[in-house]
Design an enzyme around this catalytic site. Structure first.
Site, PDB file in Angstrom:
ATOM      1  N   GLN A  26      60.696  37.232  12.304  1.00  0.00           N
ATOM      2  CA  GLN A  26      62.071  36.790  12.573  1.00  0.00           C
ATOM      3  C   GLN A  26      63.084  37.537  11.694  1.00  0.00           C
ATOM      4  O   GLN A  26      64.107  38.006  12.181  1.00  0.00           O
ATOM      5  CB  GLN A  26      62.189  35.277  12.337  1.00  0.00           C
ATOM      6  N   TYR A  42      53.305  25.774   1.481  1.00  0.00           N
ATOM      7  CA  TYR A  42      54.274  26.865   1.589  1.00  0.00           C
ATOM      8  C   TYR A  42      55.232  26.834   0.389  1.00  0.00           C
ATOM      9  O   TYR A  42      55.477  27.857  -0.257  1.00  0.00           O
ATOM     10  CB  TYR A  42      55.027  26.687   2.902  1.00  0.00           C
TER      11      TYR A  42
HETATM   12  C1  AKB Z   1      60.281  26.990   7.385  1.00  0.00           C
HETATM   13  O1  AKB Z   1      60.795  26.101   8.077  1.00  0.00           O
HETATM   14  O2  AKB Z   1      59.120  26.971   6.975  1.00  0.00           O
HETATM   15  C2  AKB Z   1      61.156  28.164   6.995  1.00  0.00           C
HETATM   16  C3  AKB Z   1      61.805  27.970   5.662  1.00  0.00           C
HETATM   17  C4  AKB Z   1      62.860  26.971   5.480  1.00  0.00           C
HETATM   18  O3  AKB Z   1      61.477  28.656   4.742  1.00  0.00           O
HETATM   19  N1  AKB Z   1      62.147  28.402   7.986  1.00  0.00           N
END
Ligand code: AKB
Length: 318
Positions: free
Chosen positions: A12, A142
């Site tokens: 993206q 994440y």
């Molecule tokens: C996600 O939703 O994981 C990403 C971010 C906010 O880093 N778009």
């Protein structure tokens, strides 16, 4: 002369940042790479190579062969997908960054860009106008990988006197390449469904307010950060950056101004608990003071461009 390596040119951010960098540094000086094919716009406007950032040997060979001076590393597993395969996501997100940091130290890369995220914040972080420096206890894989990555960037900056720069991106909204595997993806999907079906079933609750940004702002911000003098950049980990904050209901109301018959329904899934740990709005005063950041797009301007561009996309497909 700069020779720039973009890792993740099919994603993206990469699909748009590569083209922006080619405008600044020249088409032939920006080497687009990914583990999958990139768009025609990228493969036909300059060099493109299939390359896996986890393949250390090929990576170093590539950097030396093409005399790379700057690296943008955009490959990552986003929040939603990372929760499905936590250890693999951790492995990919951390190994890719550490490979690049160490290679850059070894061969003397002048500048590195690595994206962080609002996911570095967690449940215990103040949610409104979240400061640059605050409580950071991310509750997602994440987020943990992004916070650890920020610490590594700062460590390499100080320990080896390197120049690694980073932005904590909010949710990014764009029409060129669809997002994949993130929690903020609803704010992209909604536009496609609004045009194709006239309705959208949202995976977050109506009042889930999150920090977001239109891609042209994110690209300009990234280029401006990377073009700034190193001496003005006081943050050596990653800069807070703010664009627009809204919830799904506000976005739906805005879409209705353009498509009055548009309907939204809510069916929250596992991503709701991720979104619940993230801030609602971001204080980006460090970025404003240090390198003059200012966003351009509000909700109305972004919505009107998104609808227009996605409508064009569908019409040219027919
Ligand atoms: C996600 O939703 O994981 C990403 C971010 C906010 O880093 N778009």
């Amino acid at each position: 002369m700069e020779n720039i390596l973009v890792i993740g040119s099919s994603g993206q951010i990469g699909s748009e940042l590569t083209l922006a960098l080619r405008k600044v540094y020249g088409n032939n000086n920006v080497f687009a790479t990914d583990i999958r094919e990139s768009s025609k716009e990228i493969t036909q406007s300059g060099p493109f190579h299939l390359l896996d950032v986890l393949d250390e040997k090929r990576l170093i060979h590539f950097v030396i062969r093409y005399k790379i001076t700057q690296i943008y590393i955009l490959a990552a597993v986003l929040s939603g997908n990372a929760e499905k395969l936590p250890l693999q996501a951790w492995d990919i997100n951390m190994k890719s960054l550490l490979n690049i940091l160490d290679l850059s130290r070894e061969v003397g890369i002048k500048k590195v860009f690595w994206p962080s995220s609002i996911a570095v914040f967690g449940k215990t972080t103040p949610k409104v106008n979240t400061p640059q420096l605050t409580i950071m206890e991310p509750n997602t894989v994440y987020g943990i990988s992004k916070l650890a990555g920020e610490r590594w960037c700062e460590y390499y900056n100080y320990k080896y006197d390197m120049d690694i720069r980073s932005i904590r991106y909010p949710g990014l909204i764009s029409y060129k390449t669809e997002a994949g595997g993130g929690t903020t993806d609803y704010a992209v999907e909604i536009f496609y469904d609004a045009i194709e079906k006239g309705s959208y079933d949202c995976f977050l609750k109506s009042d889930t307010k999150l920090p977001m940004m239109f891609m042209p702002d994110a690209i300009r911000g990234t280029v401006e950060l990377m073009e700034s003098e190193k001496s003005v950049l006081k943050i050596k980990s990653s800069y807070n950056l703010s664009g627009i904050s809204f919830d799904p209901q506000q976005l739906s109301d805005e879409i209705k101004k353009f498509i009055p018959e548009f309907k939204i329904s809510y069916n929250p899934d596992f991503r709701q608990s991720i979104a619940d740990t993230w801030p609602q709005s971001i204080d980006d005063s460090n970025a404003r003071t240090d390198w003059g950041w200012k966003s351009d797009y509000d909700l109305n301007k972004m919505t009107s461009i998104m609808l227009e561009e996605i409508k064009n996309k569908f019409e040219t497909k027919i």
